[in-house]
Design an enzyme around this catalytic site. Structure first.
Site, PDB file in Angstrom:
ATOM      1  N   ARG A  55       0.862  -1.203   0.000  1.00 25.89           N
ATOM      2  CA  ARG A  55       0.000   0.000   0.000  1.00 25.89           C
ATOM      3  C   ARG A  55       0.895   1.249   0.000  1.00 25.89           C
ATOM      4  O   ARG A  55       1.186   1.864   1.035  1.00 25.89           O
ATOM      5  CB  ARG A  55      -0.907   0.003   1.215  1.00 25.89           C
ATOM      6  CG  ARG A  55      -1.788   1.236   1.320  1.00 25.89           C
ATOM      7  CD  ARG A  55      -2.863   1.280   0.271  1.00 25.89           C
ATOM      8  NE  ARG A  55      -3.815   0.164   0.437  1.00 25.89           N
ATOM      9  CZ  ARG A  55      -4.692  -0.183  -0.505  1.00 25.89           C
ATOM     10  NH1 ARG A  55      -4.712   0.469  -1.655  1.00 25.89           N
ATOM     11  NH2 ARG A  55      -5.524  -1.187  -0.310  1.00 25.89           N
ATOM     12  N   GLN A  75      -8.196  -7.710  -8.360  1.00 24.12           N
ATOM     13  CA  GLN A  75      -8.202  -6.299  -8.743  1.00 24.12           C
ATOM     14  C   GLN A  75      -6.779  -5.840  -9.034  1.00 24.12           C
ATOM     15  O   GLN A  75      -5.843  -6.147  -8.286  1.00 24.12           O
ATOM     16  CB  GLN A  75      -8.796  -5.442  -7.616  1.00 24.12           C
ATOM     17  CG  GLN A  75      -8.456  -3.950  -7.761  1.00 24.12           C
ATOM     18  CD  GLN A  75      -9.545  -3.010  -7.309  1.00 24.12           C
ATOM     19  OE1 GLN A  75     -10.632  -2.993  -7.873  1.00 24.12           O
ATOM     20  NE2 GLN A  75      -9.221  -2.258  -6.271  1.00 24.12           N
ATOM     21  N   ARG A  80       1.645  -6.746  -9.269  1.00 21.77           N
ATOM     22  CA  ARG A  80       1.966  -6.182  -7.948  1.00 21.77           C
ATOM     23  C   ARG A  80       1.961  -7.216  -6.825  1.00 21.77           C
ATOM     24  O   ARG A  80       2.309  -6.907  -5.692  1.00 21.77           O
ATOM     25  CB  ARG A  80       1.006  -5.034  -7.612  1.00 21.77           C
ATOM     26  CG  ARG A  80      -0.429  -5.473  -7.424  1.00 21.77           C
ATOM     27  CD  ARG A  80      -1.316  -4.305  -6.998  1.00 21.77           C
ATOM     28  NE  ARG A  80      -2.688  -4.756  -6.695  1.00 21.77           N
ATOM     29  CZ  ARG A  80      -3.588  -4.018  -6.090  1.00 21.77           C
ATOM     30  NH1 ARG A  80      -3.300  -2.776  -5.728  1.00 21.77           N
ATOM     31  NH2 ARG A  80      -4.796  -4.492  -5.843  1.00 21.77           N
ATOM     32  N   HIS A 154       0.741   2.886 -10.317  1.00 23.35           N
ATOM     33  CA  HIS A 154      -0.190   3.371  -9.288  1.00 23.35           C
ATOM     34  C   HIS A 154       0.550   4.224  -8.239  1.00 23.35           C
ATOM     35  O   HIS A 154       0.610   3.862  -7.057  1.00 23.35           O
ATOM     36  CB  HIS A 154      -0.857   2.162  -8.636  1.00 23.35           C
ATOM     37  CG  HIS A 154      -2.154   2.460  -7.951  1.00 23.35           C
ATOM     38  ND1 HIS A 154      -2.249   3.269  -6.846  1.00 23.35           N
ATOM     39  CD2 HIS A 154      -3.424   2.055  -8.210  1.00 23.35           C
ATOM     40  CE1 HIS A 154      -3.510   3.343  -6.460  1.00 23.35           C
ATOM     41  NE2 HIS A 154      -4.241   2.631  -7.263  1.00 23.35           N
ATOM     42  N   ASP A 199     -11.905   9.810  -7.412  1.00 18.36           N
ATOM     43  CA  ASP A 199     -11.496   8.562  -8.076  1.00 18.36           C
ATOM     44  C   ASP A 199     -11.870   8.718  -9.544  1.00 18.36           C
ATOM     45  O   ASP A 199     -12.984   8.390  -9.955  1.00 18.36           O
ATOM     46  CB  ASP A 199     -12.211   7.357  -7.452  1.00 18.36           C
ATOM     47  CG  ASP A 199     -11.530   6.042  -7.840  1.00 18.36           C
ATOM     48  OD1 ASP A 199     -11.880   5.006  -7.241  1.00 18.36           O
ATOM     49  OD2 ASP A 199     -10.647   6.060  -8.731  1.00 18.36           O
ATOM     50  N   GLU A 255      -1.795   8.724 -11.283  1.00 16.63           N
ATOM     51  CA  GLU A 255      -1.332   7.438 -11.825  1.00 16.63           C
ATOM     52  C   GLU A 255      -1.403   7.446 -13.353  1.00 16.63           C
ATOM     53  O   GLU A 255      -2.491   7.581 -13.927  1.00 16.63           O
ATOM     54  CB  GLU A 255      -2.233   6.328 -11.285  1.00 16.63           C
ATOM     55  CG  GLU A 255      -2.486   6.386  -9.777  1.00 16.63           C
ATOM     56  CD  GLU A 255      -3.767   5.672  -9.375  1.00 16.63           C
ATOM     57  OE1 GLU A 255      -4.254   4.813 -10.141  1.00 16.63           O
ATOM     58  OE2 GLU A 255      -4.294   5.963  -8.283  1.00 16.63           O
TER      59      GLU A 255
HETATM   60  O1  TA6 Z   1      -6.428   3.792  -8.907  1.00 17.16           O
HETATM   61  C1  TA6 Z   1      -7.562   4.071  -8.128  1.00 17.16           C
HETATM   62  C2  TA6 Z   1      -8.173   2.757  -7.684  1.00 17.16           C
HETATM   63  O2  TA6 Z   1      -8.616   2.006  -8.796  1.00 17.16           O
HETATM   64  C3  TA6 Z   1      -9.310   3.059  -6.706  1.00 17.16           C
HETATM   65  O3  TA6 Z   1     -10.567   2.769  -7.267  1.00 17.16           O
HETATM   66  C4  TA6 Z   1      -8.985   2.183  -5.503  1.00 17.16           C
HETATM   67  O4  TA6 Z   1      -9.568   0.898  -5.646  1.00 17.16           O
HETATM   68  C5  TA6 Z   1      -7.462   2.146  -5.595  1.00 17.16           C
HETATM   69  O5  TA6 Z   1      -7.212   1.955  -6.977  1.00 17.16           O
HETATM   70  C6  TA6 Z   1      -6.774   1.151  -4.699  1.00 17.16           C
HETATM   71  O6  TA6 Z   1      -7.067  -0.150  -5.121  1.00 17.16           O
HETATM   72  P1  TA6 Z   1      -6.434  -1.367  -4.238  1.00 17.16           P
HETATM   73  O7  TA6 Z   1      -6.830  -2.624  -4.966  1.00 17.16           O
HETATM   74  O8  TA6 Z   1      -4.945  -1.148  -4.193  1.00 17.16           O
HETATM   75  O9  TA6 Z   1      -7.035  -1.222  -2.856  1.00 17.16           O
END
Ligand code: TA6
Length: 280
Positions: A55, A75, A80, A154, A199, A255
């Site tokens: 994070r 996601q 990563r 990111h 966002d 990003e």
């Molecule tokens: O880049 C923004 C985003 O897509 C937000 O919607 C939020 O989900 C963030 O990434 C962090 O995502 P993560 O999977 O690292 O918690």
């Protein structure tokens, strides 16, 4: 000592008055210091033991930004969450130091290979100068058939106070607002401030974006078409176990990525994208 690898979990790169730290897990660059001042945000609660994506810093998003309907990909994909290989020093001279890391379909878990069964090779180069950090992401399709991906750097920037942050360079650019069910809007402000959850996916964004307000950085992107701006603010901050409830006050994500349309890569082709961060 320009390259230190005594810690088995990360490489520490030093050049002139600057330094970076890169964890092999996720090839996540977690620190960029210039004259001893940290420019990136790393949550105090970040997991650095390989149990989940780190994070903070610059997590690498590949082959999927967000989630893919019907896909078992996590996601933001698997880059990563995978262990990258150290590929050594590429360039070392008075002006700069470049090191490289790599990941292929042979390095990822069976679960991820099943979720995304395409053959690929990734190279991530990190270039440090006295006042800039350049990161270049290369994606090669090592298979015999074309495939599509989305990708993003990111980047979490440290800020003294998010209420003082101003972002320029996105005026009149269309964006998907993820806080408004992906409604497509146009950026009416030449100078963006952060006063709540943000966002947004700015589509076809200009290559130069600036962040001012206390930890001033200029971003120049290439290859990547879009820019995401994110701050979780209070409610979303409280829902993240690896993010302090108050930490939204000291970070903003800007990003660079190819996430709106993504990239179609033919067999044996290589795509490159990157960013140069400059202290202003
Ligand atoms: O880049 C923004 C985003 O897509 C937000 O919607 C939020 O989900 C963030 O990434 C962090 O995502 P993560 O999977 O690292 O918690």
């Amino acid at each position: 000592m320009p390259v230190q690898r005594s810690d088995p979990s990360k490489a520490v790169i030093t050049h002139a008055n600057s330094s970076v730290e890169v964890y092999y897990y996720g090839c996540t660059l977690t620190s960029w210091k210039v004259d001893g001042t940290e420019k990136l945000f790393l949550s105090k609660h970040a997991k650095l033991d390989g149990t989940k994506a780190i994070r903070g810093g610059i997590p690498l998003v590949f082959p999927q930004f967000g989630t893919l309907d019907g896909s078992a990909l996590p996601q933001h994909g698997f880059a990563r969450n995978s262990l990258w290989e150290w590929k050594g020093v590429v360039t070392e001279n008075a002006e700069q130091l470049t090191v490289a890391f790599g990941l292929t379909h042979e390095n990822i878990s069976d679960e991820m290979r099943k979720a995304w069964p395409n053959e690929f090779a990734l190279t991530y180069e990190v270039t440090l100068t006295a006042s800039t950090l350049k990161t270049t992401f290369a994606v090669t399709n090592t298979s015999q058939t074309a495939w599509h991906f989305t990708s993003l750097l990111h980047t979490y920037f440290h800020v003294p106070s998010v209420s003082d942050v101003r972002i320029t360079g996105l005026h009149n650019i269309s964006y998907k607002d993820k806080t408004q069910n992906n409604a497509v809007m146009s950026e009416a402000s030449p100078i963006i401030a952060i006063n709540g959850e943000v966002d947004r996916v700015y589509m076809g964004a200009p290559d130069i974006i600036k962040i001012t307000g206390g930890s001033d950085v200029s971003i120049r992107k290439w290859g990547f078409e879009d820019v995401v701006v994110w701050n979780p603010w209070i409610e979303k901050a409280e829902k993240m176990s690896d993010f302090g409830n108050e930490e939204y006050k000291n970070m903003v994500c800007v990003e660079v990525g190819s996430v709106a349309g993504g990239v179609q890569l033919n067999a044996s082709e290589t795509w490159k994208g990157g960013q140069t961060l400059s202290v202003v």
